[in-house]
Design an enzyme around this catalytic site. Sequence first.
Site, PDB file in Angstrom:
ATOM      1  N   ARG A   1       0.719  -1.414  -0.101  1.00 15.09           N
ATOM      2  CA  ARG A   1       0.076   0.149  -0.020  1.00 15.09           C
ATOM      3  C   ARG A   1       0.923   1.249  -0.120  1.00 15.09           C
ATOM      4  NH1 ARG A   1      -2.458  -3.373   4.024  1.00 15.09           N
ATOM      5  NH2 ARG A   1      -4.506  -4.094   3.474  1.00 15.09           N
TER       6      ARG A   1
ATOM      7  N   TYR B   1     -10.141 -10.716  -7.405  1.00 14.89           N
ATOM      8  CA  TYR B   1      -9.147 -11.208  -8.428  1.00 14.89           C
ATOM      9  C   TYR B   1      -9.383 -12.574  -9.145  1.00 14.89           C
ATOM     10  CZ  TYR B   1      -6.519  -7.252  -6.486  1.00 14.89           C
ATOM     11  OH  TYR B   1      -6.113  -6.108  -6.013  1.00 14.89           O
TER      12      TYR B   1
ATOM     13  N   ARG C   1      -0.098  -2.185  -6.743  1.00 11.78           N
ATOM     14  CA  ARG C   1      -0.403  -3.215  -5.885  1.00 11.78           C
ATOM     15  C   ARG C   1      -1.614  -4.059  -6.566  1.00 11.78           C
ATOM     16  NH1 ARG C   1      -1.119  -4.347  -0.523  1.00 11.78           N
ATOM     17  NH2 ARG C   1      -3.584  -4.628   0.254  1.00 11.78           N
TER      18      ARG C   1
ATOM     19  N   HIS D   1      -4.590  -8.711   3.240  1.00 13.03           N
ATOM     20  CA  HIS D   1      -6.139  -8.480   3.677  1.00 13.03           C
ATOM     21  C   HIS D   1      -6.783  -9.146   4.558  1.00 13.03           C
ATOM     22  CE1 HIS D   1      -6.692  -7.682  -0.977  1.00 13.03           C
ATOM     23  NE2 HIS D   1      -6.432  -6.414  -0.403  1.00 13.03           N
TER      24      HIS D   1
ATOM     25  N   LYS E   1      -2.958  -1.895   7.555  1.00 13.51           N
ATOM     26  CA  LYS E   1      -3.876  -1.540   8.433  1.00 13.51           C
ATOM     27  C   LYS E   1      -4.232  -2.162   9.692  1.00 13.51           C
ATOM     28  CE  LYS E   1      -6.660  -0.330   4.111  1.00 13.51           C
ATOM     29  NZ  LYS E   1      -7.888  -0.539   3.286  1.00 13.51           N
TER      30      LYS E   1
ATOM     31  N   HIS F   1      -1.557   2.442  -6.359  1.00 10.96           N
ATOM     32  CA  HIS F   1      -2.422   1.305  -5.880  1.00 10.96           C
ATOM     33  C   HIS F   1      -2.584   0.423  -7.359  1.00 10.96           C
ATOM     34  CE1 HIS F   1      -4.872  -0.158  -2.966  1.00 10.96           C
ATOM     35  NE2 HIS F   1      -6.151  -0.119  -3.790  1.00 10.96           N
TER      36      HIS F   1
END
Length: 302
Positions: A151, A278, A246, A269, A175, A243
């Site tokens: 990120r 994806y 990524r 994630h 995150k 992004h």
Amino acid sequence: MSGLSPLQPAVNDFLRYLKVERQLSPLTLKSYAHQLTVLIALADEMSITGWDTLSAAHVRSLAARSRRAGLQAASLALRLSALRSFLNWLVNQGKLNANPAKGIATPRAPRHLPKNIDVDEVNQLLAIDIHDPLAVRDRAMLEIMYGAGLRLAELVGIDCRHLDLESGEVWVTGKGSKERRLPIGRTAVEWMQHWLALRDIFAPEDDAVFLSQQGKRISARNVQKRFAEWGVKQGISSHVHPHKLRHSFATHMLESSGDLRAVQELLGHANLSTTQIYTHLDFQHLASVYDAAHPRAKRGKS
């Protein structure tokens, strides 16, 4: 005789609550008012005379009528969200025993695969061979961003102590302040070494790996600007931003390995469903994930 629907007064009270107590923006209030006005009209057509008589079957019928009127999934989700919030408020006010919209599934808008750059264009983008220190820095940032699927915030947050170039690894904080240890490819390691040899030219103020010309930690905005400029200079057919690199990392890894769970871990994630956007691709059988799969990370076996 007044044409005011018996359902309107409670909605007016709710909108007043949103304006005065919740202090929502005029635009948000307008959206709530519009959705609830349409719902009142639909409910009137169904001869619903009070919110306390509204059932889950009624809510489903309201949703079905909205769909038949041509409302798309995202707009229908917004309408049901407005109704659910209003009915929750009625429950809190003691005017309803339960929210009949609570168990009604919200339609999901189709999730499109984010645009990515194909492998050939990634190679074209990364073919920067200029010895200007800023160009070396940018090449190192591009290589590690694509090489580890970072990120933007993770990229600018890397400190020198987070690197282990001997083993080809980097520690990043994602995150929720979650740390993860990631492999980076041979090419990324080489360009990180080139950059670190030049880094002291900028008189670093702290331990940040990537610096601005003033010696401060590079800003996210500066990274975005530089990546976009390199996209133009290198003749890439679409706008280049962090992004997108990524997403390209994720797509290329999955195309080669098919290991969704491993790519989930690499991307950081929390939920597998986030990675599953994806999976429309025709994946090959599970392979060794990083060294074997990443286009620029075949570090070989010594």
